[in-house]
Design a protein around this motif. Structure first.
Motif, PDB file in Angstrom:
ATOM      1  N   ASN A 151      -2.765   2.970   1.137  1.00  0.00           N
ATOM      2  CA  ASN A 151      -3.970   3.808   1.141  1.00  0.00           C
ATOM      3  C   ASN A 151      -3.647   5.262   1.439  1.00  0.00           C
ATOM      4  O   ASN A 151      -4.325   6.170   0.949  1.00  0.00           O
ATOM      5  CB  ASN A 151      -4.961   3.294   2.185  1.00  0.00           C
ATOM      6  CG  ASN A 151      -5.406   1.873   1.926  1.00  0.00           C
ATOM      7  OD1 ASN A 151      -5.073   0.973   2.672  1.00  0.00           O
ATOM      8  ND2 ASN A 151      -6.155   1.649   0.847  1.00  0.00           N
ATOM      9  N   ARG A 152      -2.616   5.468   2.249  1.00  0.00           N
ATOM     10  CA  ARG A 152      -2.257   6.836   2.631  1.00  0.00           C
ATOM     11  C   ARG A 152      -0.742   6.986   2.718  1.00  0.00           C
ATOM     12  O   ARG A 152      -0.009   6.005   2.929  1.00  0.00           O
ATOM     13  CB  ARG A 152      -2.892   7.221   3.973  1.00  0.00           C
ATOM     14  CG  ARG A 152      -4.403   7.371   3.904  1.00  0.00           C
ATOM     15  CD  ARG A 152      -4.949   8.107   5.110  1.00  0.00           C
ATOM     16  NE  ARG A 152      -6.387   8.307   4.973  1.00  0.00           N
ATOM     17  CZ  ARG A 152      -7.316   7.589   5.588  1.00  0.00           C
ATOM     18  NH1 ARG A 152      -6.954   6.614   6.399  1.00  0.00           N
ATOM     19  NH2 ARG A 152      -8.602   7.842   5.418  1.00  0.00           N
ATOM     20  N   ASP A 168      -4.309  11.078   1.166  1.00  0.00           N
ATOM     21  CA  ASP A 168      -4.808   9.860   0.533  1.00  0.00           C
ATOM     22  C   ASP A 168      -3.963   9.523  -0.688  1.00  0.00           C
ATOM     23  O   ASP A 168      -3.436  10.420  -1.369  1.00  0.00           O
ATOM     24  CB  ASP A 168      -6.264  10.039   0.103  1.00  0.00           C
ATOM     25  CG  ASP A 168      -7.214  10.077   1.294  1.00  0.00           C
ATOM     26  OD1 ASP A 168      -6.861   9.528   2.354  1.00  0.00           O
ATOM     27  OD2 ASP A 168      -8.306  10.659   1.156  1.00  0.00           O
TER      28      ASP A 168
END
Length: 253
Positions: A151-152, A168
């Motif tokens: 996700n990141r 992100d």
């Protein structure tokens, strides 16, 4: 009589307010971690809680864990309590706070300390979108890429305790990979620009992947300026060199 009762009541209320104020304004402790806030799994970590007034009982709190997470008591008043983690694992990644016992109760909590533990997923790759040799004053974009659906992504700079940037994740349609883009700069020759990146999932933000290979950015400004100055110095010496050669030829002739 009424005046005396009013004066005593006023004095009592003010003393009560001062006592409450002292309890609510206890000096909060400071929290630190060695060797750093980003640590590879299996490594030893020491979390230190320090106070200015001294205490005999300290408590360490971890978000999501039992409250308190750890307690340390000492027979004598001390300014520091150390909480040892012999071998870090996934469950040790998180946000910590500490507090201590005062004569009037418990102190305020320290500012939060985030501990990230790395080494739980395969490493991403880190590269620049241009050359790794950058002119001083420019900004460069670093690209952290992984086949895993993080996700990141996190970028860390060598020599600094905290992560430099968090971005992100973006999906790359052409390759089916995921990436994080990090603008870095403006760069200058007075610093060393060495980076690594990591990926993590949003449901466990303090549990990171293996680090990418080290990427070093070379800044050309220093070399360019020294070369320019060398050329200027040689040009300035040229007339004196020619005059010396002319006089040498006259003497020989």
């Amino acid at each position: 009589m009424t005046f005396f009762f009013t004066a005593v009541l006023y004095l009592g209320l003010n003393m009560g307010q001062e006592t409450l104020g002292l309890e609510g304004n206890s000096h909060k402790p400071s929290l630190s971690v060695q060797p750093g806030s980003v640590v590879a799994r299996g490594k030893q970590v020491t979390i230190s809680c320090e106070v200015t007034t001294g205490a005999r009982e300290f408590r360490l709190y971890k978000e999501g864990g039992p409250h308190p997470w750890r307690t340390q008591s000492t027979p004598k008043v001390t300014n520091k309590a150390q909480f040892l983690i012999p071998s870090t694992g996934q469950r040790y990644g998180g946000i910590y706070r500490c507090y201590y016992k005062t004569p009037t109760g418990w102190s305020d909590h320290s500012d939060p300390l985030e501990l990230a533990v790395t080494g739980f997923y395969s490493k991403p790759s880190l590269s620049t979108q241009s050359s790794t040799v950058i002119i001083s004053g420019e900004t460069v974009t670093l690209q952290c890429v992984s086949e895993l659906g993080f996700n990141r992504f996190v970028l860390t700079k060598e020599g600094e305790q905290k992560p430099s940037l968090i971005r992100d994740s973006e999906f790359i349609n052409s390759t089916g990979q995921f990436q994080g883009l990090f603008p870095v700069g403006p760069v200058n020759p007075s610093q060393r620009w060495k980076f690594r990146c990591y990926g993590y999932h949003i449901n466990s933000p303090q549990v990171w992947s293996e680090p990418s290979d080290l990427l070093e950015i070379h800044v050309s400004g220093e070399e360019a300026s020294s070369l320019t100055q060398s050329v200027v110095d040689n040009i300035n010496l040229l007339p004196r060199t020619l005059l010396f050669l002319r006089k040498f030829q006259e003497i020989r002739g």
